[in-house]
Design an enzyme around this catalytic site. Structure first.
Site, PDB file in Angstrom:
ATOM      1  N   LYS A 297      -7.776  -0.604  -4.875  1.00 45.17           N
ATOM      2  CA  LYS A 297      -7.638  -1.729  -3.672  1.00 45.17           C
ATOM      3  C   LYS A 297      -8.847  -2.404  -3.929  1.00 45.17           C
ATOM      4  O   LYS A 297      -9.748  -2.134  -3.125  1.00 45.17           O
ATOM      5  CB  LYS A 297      -7.276  -0.960  -2.412  1.00 45.17           C
ATOM      6  CG  LYS A 297      -7.235  -1.893  -1.334  1.00 45.17           C
ATOM      7  CD  LYS A 297      -5.987  -2.841  -1.410  1.00 45.17           C
ATOM      8  CE  LYS A 297      -5.810  -3.694  -0.237  1.00 45.17           C
ATOM      9  NZ  LYS A 297      -4.630  -4.700  -0.329  1.00 45.17           N
TER      10      LYS A 297
ATOM     11  N   THR B 217       0.691  -0.942  -0.112  1.00 40.77           N
ATOM     12  CA  THR B 217       0.040   0.253  -0.005  1.00 40.77           C
ATOM     13  C   THR B 217       0.950   1.177   0.041  1.00 40.77           C
ATOM     14  O   THR B 217       0.632   2.085  -0.580  1.00 40.77           O
ATOM     15  CB  THR B 217      -1.066   0.097   1.096  1.00 40.77           C
ATOM     16  OG1 THR B 217      -1.876  -1.106   1.066  1.00 40.77           O
ATOM     17  CG2 THR B 217      -1.707   1.250   1.272  1.00 40.77           C
TER      18      THR B 217
END
Length: 215
Positions: free
Chosen positions: A41, A20
């Site tokens: 995501k 991330t």
């Protein structure tokens, strides 16, 4: 980095490797250059008391968004593999819907980053893995994030071998320190892994919280 239309699938050697952070850093760099880009995501597992997922929130902030549905399709409360997290809510990830949604989102921008979940062998359903998700995204480049810590060399070489067997060796690899204490693990991990990389694979070393500088 090419300005032609492209999709990039960002996977990792393990959970908590720093996918991330790398994805957020890359999207910030792309947007700063004025490139039409979006970071997704699609699947997120683990919600806090406010019903939010930390990874989604990081990617939203990096893009100036405030609506999770802009970048996420499936999210579950349990911090577990998607197959288990979905089952805890009497659900199953619809893989056809997942791949169709990702392609549709990618069509809207010149560069689309798709952040996966965990590593290649994480089960999305009881018979569909992250590796299958990559296979179902045949036009995507694969970028690999290595969480540099004890065991990373073995995990990385296993991941590289699996990607090679799939015909999807990474075009970029990021040796990342997931915590500050692991900064000193970057160089030895990189030195051990580099002989096994394709000659055209671009290599990055990222100290904890370092930003990605794309060329």
């Amino acid at each position: 980095m090419s300005c032609s239309k492209q999709t990039i699938f960002i996977t990792a050697t393990d959970t908590d490797a720093g996918k991330t952070w790398v994805t957020a850093s890359v999207i910030r760099a792309l947007l700063k250059k004025g490139i039409s880009a979006k970071a997704l995501k699609p699947i997120a597992c683990g919600l806090n008391e406010a019903g939010l997922n930390d990874d989604i929130e990081i990617l939203l902030a990096a893009q100036g968004f405030n609506d999770a549905d802009k970048i996420n399709l499936f999210r579950y409360a349990m911090p577990a593999a998607p197959s288990q997290a979905a089952a805890a809510e009497n659900a199953i990830v619809d893989t056809d819907k997942l791949t169709t949604w990702c392609k549709k989102e990618a069509d809207h921008v010149d560069t689309c980053l798709i952040e996966g979940v965990g590593g290649l062998m994480v089960p999305i359903t009881d018979n569909w893995l992250v590796s299958d998700w990559i296979e179902a995204t045949p036009d995507a480049e694969v970028w690999l994030v290595v969480g540099c810590k004890l065991g990373a060399i073995n995990q990385t070489l296993l991941t590289l071998e699996q990607l090679k067997q799939m015909g999807r060796s990474p075009t970029r690899i990021f040796f990342n320190a997931p915590q500050k204490v692991y900064n000193d693990w970057i160089t030895p991990t990189r030195k051990a892994v580099e002989p096994f990389l394709n000659a055209n694979c671009q290599v990055y070393s990222l100290n904890y919280d370092s930003e990605v500088s794309l060329n």
